[in-house]
Design a protein around this motif. Sequence first.
Motif, PDB file in Angstrom:
ATOM      1  N   ILE A  74       0.937  -1.053   0.024  1.00 38.00           N
ATOM      2  CA  ILE A  74      -0.006   0.026  -0.094  1.00 38.00           C
ATOM      3  C   ILE A  74       0.755   1.333   0.034  1.00 38.00           C
ATOM      4  O   ILE A  74       0.515   2.096  -0.647  1.00 38.00           O
ATOM      5  N   GLU A  78       0.618   3.827  -2.734  1.00 40.68           N
ATOM      6  CA  GLU A  78       0.529   5.588  -2.558  1.00 40.68           C
ATOM      7  C   GLU A  78       1.403   6.328  -3.114  1.00 40.68           C
ATOM      8  O   GLU A  78       1.154   7.510  -3.729  1.00 40.68           O
ATOM      9  N   ASN A  82       0.224   8.742  -6.179  1.00 44.38           N
ATOM     10  CA  ASN A  82       0.348  10.185  -5.808  1.00 44.38           C
ATOM     11  C   ASN A  82       1.387  10.905  -6.766  1.00 44.38           C
ATOM     12  O   ASN A  82       1.041  12.142  -7.156  1.00 44.38           O
ATOM     13  N   PRO A 118      -5.486   2.948   0.730  1.00 43.75           N
ATOM     14  CA  PRO A 118      -4.421   3.803   0.266  1.00 43.75           C
ATOM     15  C   PRO A 118      -4.912   5.143   0.552  1.00 43.75           C
ATOM     16  O   PRO A 118      -6.044   5.581   0.464  1.00 43.75           O
ATOM     17  N   VAL A 119      -3.991   6.126   0.777  1.00 48.03           N
ATOM     18  CA  VAL A 119      -4.383   7.760   0.832  1.00 48.03           C
ATOM     19  C   VAL A 119      -4.261   8.264  -0.659  1.00 48.03           C
ATOM     20  O   VAL A 119      -2.757   8.336  -1.011  1.00 48.03           O
ATOM     21  N   VAL A 120      -4.996   8.656  -1.628  1.00 50.98           N
ATOM     22  CA  VAL A 120      -4.757   9.089  -2.789  1.00 50.98           C
ATOM     23  C   VAL A 120      -5.340  10.476  -2.769  1.00 50.98           C
ATOM     24  O   VAL A 120      -6.297  10.917  -2.238  1.00 50.98           O
ATOM     25  N   ARG A 126      -8.254  14.689  -0.830  1.00 51.98           N
ATOM     26  CA  ARG A 126      -8.410  13.181  -0.750  1.00 51.98           C
ATOM     27  C   ARG A 126      -9.429  12.627  -1.778  1.00 51.98           C
ATOM     28  O   ARG A 126     -10.448  13.110  -1.383  1.00 51.98           O
TER      29      ARG A 126
END
Length: 154
Positions: A74, A78, A82, A118-120, A126
Motif C-alpha cells: 500500500i 500511494e 500520488n 491507500p491515501v490518494v 483526498r
Amino acid sequence: MIRSYLSERCIIIGTPAAGVIRREVTSGVPQGSVLGPLLWNIMFDGLLRVRTPPGTTTICFADDTLIVAEADSIGELEGRANGALETAARWVARAGLSLAADKTEAVLFTNRYKYAEPVVKVNDVRILVRENMRYLGCSVIRELLGKRKYHGAR
C-alpha cells in the motif's frame, strides 16, 4: 487557420421564458467537428509523454484520463499513484486547464483480505477509494476483475 476555426463561436438556446439566448463560446472545440479529435490528440499528447513513476501508466480517451498504478504494498502504491497524479496535475495546470478533483475516483484491486486503504490525493484533495467507478461509460467493479497485486486507478 486554427485560431479562425475556434473564434467567433456562439451557442443559441431557445427558452419559453426568456426567448432566444445567445452566448459566446470561449473554450473547447465544436462538438462533432472533424478537427476536434485531432486537436485533442495534439493537446493531450503532452500529457501522455510526461514521465511518471515506475509502475504507473497514463491512458487518455476523449476528456477522460486514467492513471493506473501497480505496487507490492500500500505504501508503495500511494507513492506511485500520488506521484503520477501530481505530475498529471502539474501538466494540466501548465496547459491552462483545470483538473476536477471532485470527479476523480479511485478503486483498489487486491487479493489481500486485510489492508490499509491507500491515501490518494489530487491537488491536496483526498480521493475516496470506492468499490467501483465508471470509465468511458463502463462500470469498473473491484469484485469482477482479476486480483494479483495492488492496483490503483484514475
